[in-house]
Scaffold this motif. Structure first.
Motif, PDB file in Angstrom:
ATOM      1  N   PHE A   1     -35.221   8.850 -10.151  1.00 22.39           N
ATOM      2  CA  PHE A   1     -35.336   7.427 -10.469  1.00 22.39           C
ATOM      3  C   PHE A   1     -36.711   6.862 -10.109  1.00 22.39           C
ATOM      4  CE2 PHE A   1     -35.102   2.979  -9.186  1.00 22.39           C
ATOM      5  CZ  PHE A   1     -34.684   2.409 -10.373  1.00 22.39           C
ATOM      6  N   SER A   2     -37.119   7.067  -8.867  1.00 19.11           N
ATOM      7  CA  SER A   2     -38.375   6.459  -8.408  1.00 19.11           C
ATOM      8  C   SER A   2     -39.600   7.070  -9.075  1.00 19.11           C
ATOM      9  CB  SER A   2     -38.515   6.597  -6.895  1.00 19.11           C
ATOM     10  OG  SER A   2     -37.388   6.056  -6.254  1.00 19.11           O
ATOM     11  N   GLY A   3     -39.520   8.360  -9.349  1.00 18.84           N
ATOM     12  CA  GLY A   3     -40.667   9.050  -9.913  1.00 18.84           C
ATOM     13  C   GLY A   3     -40.878   8.767 -11.393  1.00 18.84           C
ATOM     14  N   ALA A   4     -39.839   8.264 -12.028  1.00 19.37           N
ATOM     15  CA  ALA A   4     -39.946   7.936 -13.450  1.00 19.37           C
ATOM     16  C   ALA A   4     -40.568   6.565 -13.601  1.00 19.37           C
ATOM     17  CB  ALA A   4     -38.563   7.951 -14.082  1.00 19.37           C
ATOM     18  N   SER A   5     -41.648   6.476 -14.341  1.00 23.09           N
ATOM     19  CA  SER A   5     -42.253   5.157 -14.559  1.00 23.09           C
ATOM     20  C   SER A   5     -41.910   4.657 -15.953  1.00 23.09           C
ATOM     21  CB  SER A   5     -43.765   5.219 -14.376  1.00 23.09           C
ATOM     22  OG  SER A   5     -44.383   5.800 -15.500  1.00 23.09           O
ATOM     23  N   MET A   6     -41.773   3.364 -16.048  1.00 24.06           N
ATOM     24  CA  MET A   6     -41.466   2.738 -17.331  1.00 24.06           C
ATOM     25  C   MET A   6     -42.549   3.107 -18.350  1.00 24.06           C
ATOM     26  SD  MET A   6     -38.618   1.059 -17.018  1.00 24.06           S
ATOM     27  CE  MET A   6     -38.342  -0.475 -17.908  1.00 24.06           C
TER      28      MET A   6
ATOM     29  N   ALA B   1     -38.283  13.591   7.518  1.00 24.12           N
ATOM     30  CA  ALA B   1     -38.742  13.766   6.140  1.00 24.12           C
ATOM     31  C   ALA B   1     -37.648  14.396   5.285  1.00 24.12           C
ATOM     32  CB  ALA B   1     -40.000  14.614   6.116  1.00 24.12           C
ATOM     33  N   GLU B   2     -37.000  15.391   5.857  1.00 20.45           N
ATOM     34  CA  GLU B   2     -35.916  16.089   5.159  1.00 20.45           C
ATOM     35  C   GLU B   2     -34.858  15.092   4.680  1.00 20.45           C
ATOM     36  OE1 GLU B   2     -34.459  19.038   7.857  1.00 20.45           O
ATOM     37  OE2 GLU B   2     -33.166  19.957   6.346  1.00 20.45           O
ATOM     38  N   ILE B   3     -34.464  14.219   5.590  1.00 20.54           N
ATOM     39  CA  ILE B   3     -33.406  13.255   5.263  1.00 20.54           C
ATOM     40  C   ILE B   3     -33.869  12.289   4.183  1.00 20.54           C
ATOM     41  CG2 ILE B   3     -32.074  11.326   6.179  1.00 20.54           C
ATOM     42  CD1 ILE B   3     -31.947  12.885   8.849  1.00 20.54           C
TER      43      ILE B   3
ATOM     44  N   LYS C   1     -33.947  10.196  -1.350  1.00 19.18           N
ATOM     45  CA  LYS C   1     -34.716   9.442  -2.340  1.00 19.18           C
ATOM     46  C   LYS C   1     -35.547  10.303  -3.282  1.00 19.18           C
ATOM     47  CE  LYS C   1     -33.871   5.322  -0.334  1.00 19.18           C
ATOM     48  NZ  LYS C   1     -33.420   4.096  -1.015  1.00 19.18           N
ATOM     49  N   GLY C   2     -35.565  11.589  -3.074  1.00 21.51           N
ATOM     50  CA  GLY C   2     -36.445  12.433  -3.880  1.00 21.51           C
ATOM     51  C   GLY C   2     -37.882  12.291  -3.434  1.00 21.51           C
ATOM     52  N   PHE C   3     -38.747  13.107  -4.001  1.00 21.59           N
ATOM     53  CA  PHE C   3     -40.138  13.098  -3.557  1.00 21.59           C
ATOM     54  C   PHE C   3     -40.794  11.726  -3.744  1.00 21.59           C
ATOM     55  CE2 PHE C   3     -44.659  13.435  -4.488  1.00 21.59           C
ATOM     56  CZ  PHE C   3     -45.117  13.978  -3.301  1.00 21.59           C
ATOM     57  N   SER C   4     -40.720  11.186  -4.939  1.00 17.21           N
ATOM     58  CA  SER C   4     -41.424   9.936  -5.231  1.00 17.21           C
ATOM     59  C   SER C   4     -40.814   8.750  -4.505  1.00 17.21           C
ATOM     60  CB  SER C   4     -41.416   9.668  -6.730  1.00 17.21           C
ATOM     61  OG  SER C   4     -41.973  10.756  -7.425  1.00 17.21           O
ATOM     62  N   GLY C   5     -39.496   8.786  -4.360  1.00 15.76           N
ATOM     63  CA  GLY C   5     -38.812   7.659  -3.740  1.00 15.76           C
ATOM     64  C   GLY C   5     -38.979   7.609  -2.229  1.00 15.76           C
ATOM     65  N   ALA C   6     -39.367   8.728  -1.658  1.00 21.22           N
ATOM     66  CA  ALA C   6     -39.564   8.772  -0.208  1.00 21.22           C
ATOM     67  C   ALA C   6     -40.940   8.226   0.130  1.00 21.22           C
ATOM     68  CB  ALA C   6     -39.420  10.205   0.285  1.00 21.22           C
ATOM     69  N   SER C   7     -41.011   7.217   0.958  1.00 22.45           N
ATOM     70  CA  SER C   7     -42.324   6.697   1.348  1.00 22.45           C
ATOM     71  C   SER C   7     -42.680   7.194   2.748  1.00 22.45           C
ATOM     72  CB  SER C   7     -42.328   5.166   1.316  1.00 22.45           C
ATOM     73  OG  SER C   7     -41.698   4.640   2.453  1.00 22.45           O
ATOM     74  N   MET C   8     -43.969   7.409   2.935  1.00 15.23           N
ATOM     75  CA  MET C   8     -44.469   7.859   4.233  1.00 15.23           C
ATOM     76  C   MET C   8     -44.067   6.850   5.307  1.00 15.23           C
ATOM     77  SD  MET C   8     -46.015  10.750   3.765  1.00 15.23           S
ATOM     78  CE  MET C   8     -47.458  11.188   4.752  1.00 15.23           C
ATOM     79  N   GLU C   9     -44.116   5.598   4.960  1.00 11.65           N
ATOM     80  CA  GLU C   9     -43.707   4.529   5.867  1.00 11.65           C
ATOM     81  C   GLU C   9     -42.286   4.756   6.392  1.00 11.65           C
ATOM     82  OE1 GLU C   9     -45.697   1.254   6.006  1.00 11.65           O
ATOM     83  OE2 GLU C   9     -44.558   1.174   7.879  1.00 11.65           O
ATOM     84  N   ARG C  10     -41.343   5.002   5.477  1.00 10.55           N
ATOM     85  CA  ARG C  10     -39.945   5.151   5.894  1.00 10.55           C
ATOM     86  C   ARG C  10     -39.731   6.419   6.703  1.00 10.55           C
ATOM     87  NH1 ARG C  10     -34.746   4.140   2.839  1.00 10.55           N
ATOM     88  NH2 ARG C  10     -34.217   4.615   5.000  1.00 10.55           N
ATOM     89  N   ILE C  11     -40.422   7.472   6.331  1.00 10.03           N
ATOM     90  CA  ILE C  11     -40.313   8.720   7.085  1.00 10.03           C
ATOM     91  C   ILE C  11     -40.809   8.502   8.511  1.00 10.03           C
ATOM     92  CG2 ILE C  11     -41.201  11.075   7.302  1.00 10.03           C
ATOM     93  CD1 ILE C  11     -41.314  11.126   4.197  1.00 10.03           C
ATOM     94  N   ALA C  12     -41.945   7.821   8.614  1.00 11.97           N
ATOM     95  CA  ALA C  12     -42.509   7.533   9.930  1.00 11.97           C
ATOM     96  C   ALA C  12     -41.547   6.673  10.753  1.00 11.97           C
ATOM     97  CB  ALA C  12     -43.845   6.824   9.769  1.00 11.97           C
ATOM     98  N   GLU C  13     -41.054   5.631  10.110  1.00 16.71           N
ATOM     99  CA  GLU C  13     -40.098   4.731  10.753  1.00 16.71           C
ATOM    100  C   GLU C  13     -38.937   5.512  11.373  1.00 16.71           C
ATOM    101  OE1 GLU C  13     -37.270   1.523   8.801  1.00 16.71           O
ATOM    102  OE2 GLU C  13     -39.342   1.225   8.185  1.00 16.71           O
ATOM    103  N   ARG C  14     -38.386   6.426  10.572  1.00 13.16           N
ATOM    104  CA  ARG C  14     -37.241   7.212  11.038  1.00 13.16           C
ATOM    105  C   ARG C  14     -37.598   8.100  12.213  1.00 13.16           C
ATOM    106  NH1 ARG C  14     -32.469   8.040   7.945  1.00 13.16           N
ATOM    107  NH2 ARG C  14     -31.061   8.826   9.532  1.00 13.16           N
ATOM    108  N   ALA C  15     -38.863   8.511  12.259  1.00 13.20           N
ATOM    109  CA  ALA C  15     -39.306   9.373  13.365  1.00 13.20           C
ATOM    110  C   ALA C  15     -39.857   8.541  14.526  1.00 13.20           C
ATOM    111  CB  ALA C  15     -40.360  10.345  12.861  1.00 13.20           C
ATOM    112  N   ASN C  16     -39.741   7.234  14.402  1.00  9.50           N
ATOM    113  CA  ASN C  16     -40.210   6.313  15.448  1.00  9.50           C
ATOM    114  C   ASN C  16     -41.706   6.408  15.754  1.00  9.50           C
ATOM    115  OD1 ASN C  16     -38.083   4.589  16.363  1.00  9.50           O
ATOM    116  ND2 ASN C  16     -37.042   6.452  17.046  1.00  9.50           N
TER     117      ASN C  16
END
Lengths: 214, 214
Positions: free
Chosen positions: A35-40, B26-28, B33-48
DNA sequence: TTATATTTTTACCAGTTGGTAAACAAAACA
DNA sequence: TGTTTTGTTTACCAACTGGTAAAAATATAA
């Protein structure tokens, strides 16, 4: 105005054609990129229209994504409800069921992949449909299989595991086609190879259940 | 400087701990969210930690993603190479093989999901590893199964389909856990339920192959 | 033809995100 | 202790992306 009857105007026809072209494009891009990787933009590109024009037909990405999922799930439910597991004859029922599932994998490989991405990601969009549509169907089918077990037609195993195996095996021919192609050294699963797979999977499953007459 | 020996400094230890915490996060996120949907921000957040701090340990997202995939694939290959299919005894071999695969699904559900996303999306990153690592192993295993067939120990079916069924079925307990939980009305696949699934899947597969002694 | 509805294009933007640069802090080393 | 290496935070930005607003073009209806 007017046009209360059934005649479709040229515009209406073109609209339908274009919408389905967009949906096919979206299906492929969502399958490939999630979903996220697909761009309109890319979806539009594939459908040979501009991004803004795409948005004219599908106001936003979520809506487009839902439509793609619905179309796939709709096709599945249509096909699988038709065959109604018969209480009387496990082998025939299972043959038809497996065949239908394999054909869906062959005919809607992209939809299957979009579906898989969605479920693996926790079904954020599809969850309600799974509860309202798939679950009731699942519970009906479980009962049929239980009746087979009680009549001694097949091996005694919780039917849920049985269905999970069929689904996983058949859908993997769509979802994991990339892996299969790499391992079998083919550029794509050809028509002939597909029907061979269909036969093999059918036999494997019949034996797994102990429903094979041989 | 120095530290040519094997003693690890406090820093090195902390680094390892933090890196593995990042990889788990990162795994989670990648699984969800898949590769594109995963943001570095959220991964970092989860790892505190802060995003910039994350980037200090993993210079970019592609690198982090590759590491997650490698760790998963590594765990799989480690476990599966250990058990080496035995030419002599199909039933025992298959029991061990299926058990190992089911345990991997239970122990690395997120890695399995990341892997699935990757393959479904056409294996843009993993393709080389599949060719160099998985394919040779696959071909060795095919030979073993063929020897079983030639000796009449199991049913005569192209071994490729056999492996595809095992993989699809066992991995589905990780990848499609969401669907299973919805259909079976559980909030999660509990320990007990998992070992029941393991037994059921093992029996189904043994029967499918005609390798069951009963 | 003229008016109306539909479709397409052009111009633009605000939010998110991966990543850089550099200042700052803390630990290890000499 | 002073110096160097390692780790963390702050400030910032360029690129991409989903989406809005409205003008321009095209088709349909009267």
């Amino acid at each position: 105005m007017v046009n209360k009857g059934s005649k479709k105007t040229k515009q209406a026809i073109n609209r339908e054609i274009l919408e389905s072209r967009i949906l096919r494009s979206a299906e492929i891009i969502f399958a490939e990129k999630g979903f996220s990787g697909a761009s309109m933009e890319r979806i539009a590109e594939r459908a040979n229209i501009s991004k803004q024009n795409l948005i004219y037909y599908f106001a936003n990405k979520d809506l487009l994504y839902k439509r793609v999922l619905q179309e796939t799930l709709g096709a599945w439910i249509d096909k699988l409800q038709l065959l109604e597991l018969s209480e009387a004859d496990p082998e025939t029922s299972i043959r038809h069921y497996v065949k239908a599932k394999m054909q869906l994998s062959r005919d809607y490989p992209y939809g299957s992949k979009v579906f898989a991405h969605e479920i693996i990601g926790g079904a954020p969009v599809l969850r309600p449909y799974l509860v309202s549509d798939l679950k009731p169907q699942f519970e009906r089918d479980i009962k049929v299989v239980n009746s087979w077990i009680n009549k001694g037609f097949i091996n005694k195993i919780d039917p849920a595991y049985f269905f999970f195996m069929i689904w996983a095996t058949t859908q993997s021919y769509a979802d994991f086609s990339t892996q299969m192609e790499i391992l079998m050294g083919q550029s794509q699963l050809q028509e002939e190879s597909y029907s061979r797979a269909e036969r093999a999977v059918t036999e494997l499953i019949l034996h797994a259940l102990g429903a094979s007459k041989k």
